[in-house]
Design a protein around this motif. Structure first.
Motif: not given
Length: 330
Positions: A105-125
């Motif tokens: 659910a958290l992975a989908i909710m974060g994806s709905l923010a339209v800030e990029g794919p989960l794996v890429r977002w986490v890698a960048d951060h």
């Protein structure tokens, strides 16, 4: 003057499994951005931002309904908490353990923010934390130096410019744990589908409730475009503003600061100084009066039995990270 890296304790990404770079899904999109992706990125930044600029005169001219406002606020905080609790505190820093349904659910909710794919977002951060405000940080506002012109250029880079850099953070190096999870890998790969869904929900609800195309249009304007633009710029402000100004009551190796007026809109992320002083803490707003809605929700998840091993800040740990009183102001 460019800041050089400091040797200090910082959360490290798990090492990539042997042969990870050779896996067909390892980087989920390659290590460099193509021109098509950069054009798409520009559109996703520009179009919602134009809508945000037009919001005030349009609201003055033909008003905004309670339905439109409700959709905008609901979608905003679903996406915002998906980023703050899911992408950031859980997937990036492991601030708590989550049962499988909450994890998805958290992975989908974060994806709905339209800030990029989960794996890429986490890698960048994760890379940001490894090199925070030093050489190698993907989005430090101090990248070009400390003079006023250099800082102005750096703020633009930290806020938006860095996203157009052709070089991507190597995901197999910084997020191999997520890549190995088939469900999370699928959610990350289908980012475009989540984006379409995120933009489609408000007009669908607005059109069905009002039974009109106008209701669908206004819901799309406020609940999709304005909402996405506002959430984007609040999130990006954590990269730019919160690394340039703000109070610093805790010791950290970078220039992360607390910016109080962003706290409610950022769901607690703008208490950024404590986060960089203690990155795995599930609560960022730890001082009196510091509102942190993400921490409150994590607490509710814990009480419901959905989350466990939550890394709440201990009093002794906080006191050990305290600055001298004279160092609290930026």
């Amino acid at each position: 003057m460019t800041i050089s890296p400091e040797v200090t304790s910082t959360p490290e990404a798990p090492e990539a499994p042997a042969g990870a770079a050779a896996l067909p899904f390892a980087t989920l999109g390659g290590d460099r951005k193509g021109s098509t992706e950069q054009v798409a990125l520009a559109l996703f930044i520009t179009v919602p931002f134009v809508a945000l600029l037009a919001a005030v005169p349009l609201a003055w001219g033909w008003g905004v309904s309670w339905l439109d406002l409700g959709l905008m606020v609901a979608m905003y905080y679903i996406g915002c908490h998906g980023i703050t609790i899911g992408f950031h505190r859980y997937f990036t820093h492991g601030s708590f353990k989550a049962k499988r349904p909450l994890r998805i659910a958290l992975a989908i909710m974060g994806s709905l923010a339209v800030e990029g794919p989960l794996v890429r977002w986490v890698a960048d951060h994760r890379k940001h934390h490894k090199f925070s405000d030093a050489e190698g940080d993907p989005h430090s506002p101090w990248r070009f130096g400390e003079t006023v012109p250099a800082l102005m250029k750096g703020l633009w880079w930290a806020h938006i410019g860095w996203m157009f850099d052709e070089e991507r953070t190597p995901q197999h190096k910084y997020a191999p744990d997520l890549i190995k999870d088939p469900a999370l890998r699928a959610i990350s790969r289908h980012f475009l589908s989540w984006t379409i869904l995120s933009l489609a929900i408000p007009p669908l609800v607005g059109g069905l409730v009002t039974m009109s195309w106008w209701g669908a249009f206004t819901a799309f304007f406020w609940g999709s475009l304005v909402r996405v633009a506002l959430l984007h710029h609040v999130t990006w402000s954590i990269n730019s503003i919160c690394h340039a100004v703000g109070k610093r009551p805790f010791k950290s190796r970078d220039r992360s600061g607390n910016v109080w007026w962003l706290a409610v809109l950022s769901c607690g992320e703008s208490w950024h100084n404590l986060h960089h002083a203690d990155p795995t803490s599930a609560r960022h707003g730890v001082l009196r009066g510091q509102v942190d809605s993400s921490a409150r929700l994590i607490r509710w998840f814990e009480l419901a039995g959905w989350a466990s091993d939550v890394r709440w800040p201990a009093k002794e740990r906080l006191e050990a990270r305290r600055q001298n009183p004279s160092s609290e102001a930026a």
